[in-house]
Design a protein around this motif. Structure first.
Motif, PDB file in Angstrom:
ATOM      1  N   GLY A 140      -0.041  78.969  -6.488  1.00 49.87           N
ATOM      2  CA  GLY A 140      -0.122  80.321  -7.130  1.00 49.87           C
ATOM      3  C   GLY A 140      -0.211  80.377  -8.398  1.00 49.87           C
ATOM      4  O   GLY A 140       0.027  81.470  -9.100  1.00 49.87           O
ATOM      5  N   MET A 277      -2.305  82.181 -15.049  1.00 50.15           N
ATOM      6  CA  MET A 277      -1.729  83.392 -14.611  1.00 50.15           C
ATOM      7  C   MET A 277      -1.223  83.135 -13.294  1.00 50.15           C
ATOM      8  O   MET A 277      -1.552  81.991 -12.419  1.00 50.15           O
ATOM      9  N   ASP A 278      -0.493  84.080 -12.814  1.00 52.75           N
ATOM     10  CA  ASP A 278       0.068  84.009 -11.676  1.00 52.75           C
ATOM     11  C   ASP A 278      -0.524  84.935 -10.497  1.00 52.75           C
ATOM     12  O   ASP A 278      -1.737  85.521 -11.183  1.00 52.75           O
ATOM     13  N   ARG A 279      -0.282  85.180  -9.504  1.00 50.37           N
ATOM     14  CA  ARG A 279      -1.262  85.874  -8.377  1.00 50.37           C
ATOM     15  C   ARG A 279      -1.080  87.407  -8.775  1.00 50.37           C
ATOM     16  O   ARG A 279      -2.123  87.984  -8.469  1.00 50.37           O
ATOM     17  N   ALA A 280      -0.159  87.736  -9.534  1.00 50.37           N
ATOM     18  CA  ALA A 280      -0.212  89.317 -10.015  1.00 50.37           C
ATOM     19  C   ALA A 280      -0.805  89.396 -11.159  1.00 50.37           C
ATOM     20  O   ALA A 280      -1.135  90.438 -11.845  1.00 50.37           O
ATOM     21  N   GLY A 281      -1.620  88.289 -12.079  1.00 52.82           N
ATOM     22  CA  GLY A 281      -2.480  88.447 -13.118  1.00 52.82           C
ATOM     23  C   GLY A 281      -1.356  88.402 -14.420  1.00 52.82           C
ATOM     24  O   GLY A 281      -1.801  88.549 -15.409  1.00 52.82           O
ATOM     25  N   LYS A 282      -0.280  87.869 -14.059  1.00 54.27           N
ATOM     26  CA  LYS A 282       0.528  88.030 -15.437  1.00 54.27           C
ATOM     27  C   LYS A 282       0.514  86.560 -16.014  1.00 54.27           C
ATOM     28  O   LYS A 282       0.732  85.311 -15.182  1.00 54.27           O
TER      29      LYS A 282
END
Length: 464
Positions: A140, A277-282
């Motif tokens: 992720g 980045m994580d899956r949410a783009g953070k």
């Protein structure tokens, strides 16, 4: 040639659309990068491009087992062990671009090597990086980043002492042997060349940004725009080196990407800025409050520190690479970390915390960015998996080292030995790429070790 599904994802439609948009282009450089980052391949004619996209191009497997001189290294296992048979190189989608100021007009496309059945050829550096990107994606996490490009512009001819010397300004032939660090006026003398570099980068879809005069006569730095895709960041660096070299040559000077071409001044690095980045783009490196580092970035730093010694051959792959680490030469000599501190190996730059990243500083500009990125990402994965503590931050002179710093090799020979025996590096690069890379480096070391340099005659000819 029978149509085959492209394992790289390339399509004939991409080639045909490009040809329609660029009727002036007569030929194409098709480029594969080997373990040393050297572009190898062919120049094909315009009418051959659709066929290349339709069925790939046969190339000998030995092309990935060559040393810095382009000679076979039998210990890689890629020559006689496999009969030096052909594999198939396929174009990389999105890498087909026009080249600036070529006569007649040419284009360029990157390619990657696959077995005849379409399986990625695991001694291809590009596939080594993709393995690490895919491993992080399974967890992720999605790395983004950019490389910095430092280089020298030199006269084509050496001085009377046999040493390289800074190039004269291409604008008016003016010479300078001063350091000229951050001098804007000094940059003006090279503006015609820099303008062509920027034009070439723009044609290739690369956002080349700030140019500065660096900390040595004739040394410059060019920064690249951050990429969401680390593979594209490595592509940018490889392509920009090619652009700089080509445009320098057209302006009558030499672009030099040796790590340490001038003994009295700092060498050239290839700093790698990386965030995650994580899956949410953070951005998972971002702390809740400035300066209160979260576990993710700390463990990433811990992994990079713990694995740096085993990885130094990737970051400093040549004999000349190790001259860059001479004391007080503005290159990190110990696996230290710190904030807004250019003397450490792992730097957290100051600035907007939303852009929080690690600047990995050990690699020289002579390193292969695909292998550098693969090794750095593997180091981060290692730190996250093991929740490795990076130890205390270095707040002063990082060149002095840190008392708790893991050991790193002191020279090329010990780096080769450390890399050969490293389970971490074998995992980071993959078993085949690891074997290929370390065998090539051992062969190059043997070549250098048996060569008698001029300094031996200077020191010993009439003395011992």
């Amino acid at each position: 040639m029978t149509d085959l599904p492209s394992p790289s994802g390339s399509t004939v439609a991409e080639a045909e659309a490009f040809l329609a948009a660029h009727p002036e282009i007569e030929a194409f450089d098709i480029v594969l990068h080997d373990a040393n980052g050297i572009g190898r391949g062919k120049i094909i004619r315009r009418h051959e491009l659709p066929g290349f996209y339709r069925g790939g191009r046969h190339l000998p497997v030995s092309i990935l087992g060559l040393d810095i001189c382009g000679e076979d290294v039998h210990e890689t296992g890629l020559i006689w062990d496999q009969g030096d048979g052909d594999l198939r190189a396929w174009p990389i989608p999105g890498t087909l671009v026009p080249l600036h100021a070529t006569t007649p007009p040419r284009g360029e496309v990157f390619m990657s090597m696959y077995d005849l059945n379409g399986k990625p050829m695991s001694s291809d550096p590009r596939h080594a990086l993709q393995r690490q990107v895919d491993a992080l994606a399974a967890e992720g996490l999605y790395p983004s980043g950019a490389f910095e490009l430092e280089f020298f512009l030199l006269d084509n001819d050496r001085g009377p002492d046999g040493k390289v010397r800074p190039a004269r300004d291409v604008l008016d032939g003016r010479a300078s042997h001063k350091t000229e660090v951050y001098s804007v006026d000094h940059l003006h003398g090279m503006l015609p060349l820099f303008s062509d570099i920027y034009a070439g980068a723009a044609k290739a879809g690369i956002r080349a940004e700030t140019m500065i005069s660096e900390y040595a006569p004739g040394q410059y730095e060019l920064t690249l725009h951050y990429r969401a895709d680390v593979m594209q960041a490595a592509d940018d660096l490889m392509r920009l080196k090619r652009i700089v070299r080509m445009q320098a040559r057209q302006h009558g000077v030499t672009a030099c990407f040796m790590a340490k071409p001038v003994e009295s001044y700092a060498g050239s690095g290839m700093h790698f800025h990386v965030s995650m980045m994580d899956r949410a783009g953070k951005n998972v490196f971002v702390e809740a409050q400035e300066g209160q580092w979260n576990d993710t970035i700390l463990h990433a730093l811990g992994g990079l520190r713990a694995t740096m010694g085993e990885s130094m051959l990737v970051f400093a792959p040549h004999a000349n690479s190790w001259r860059r680490f001479a004391s007080q030469s503005y290159a990190p000599v110990s696996p230290t970390w710190g904030v807004n501190n250019r003397s450490v190996a792992l730097r957290i730059p100051a600035g907007d915390i939303r852009a929080r990243r690690i600047e990995h500083r050990p690699a020289g500009v002579d390193a292969n960015p695909y292998l550098v990125a693969a090794t750095v990402l593997a180091g981060i994965r290692h730190g996250l998996a093991g929740r490795i503590d990076p130890g205390p931050e270095t707040t002063g002179n990082g060149y002095a080292g840190a008392p708790d710093a893991p050991a790193i090799p002191v020279d090329w020979r010990s780096a080769i030995a450390a890399a050969k025996g490293s389970a971490f590096l074998k995992d980071a690069l993959g078993a085949d790429m690891h074997r290929t890379f370390t065998a090539i480096k051992a062969a190059e070391y043997a070549r250098v070790a048996r060569t008698v340099p001029d300094v031996d005659f200077d020191l010993y000819l009439h003395t011992v």
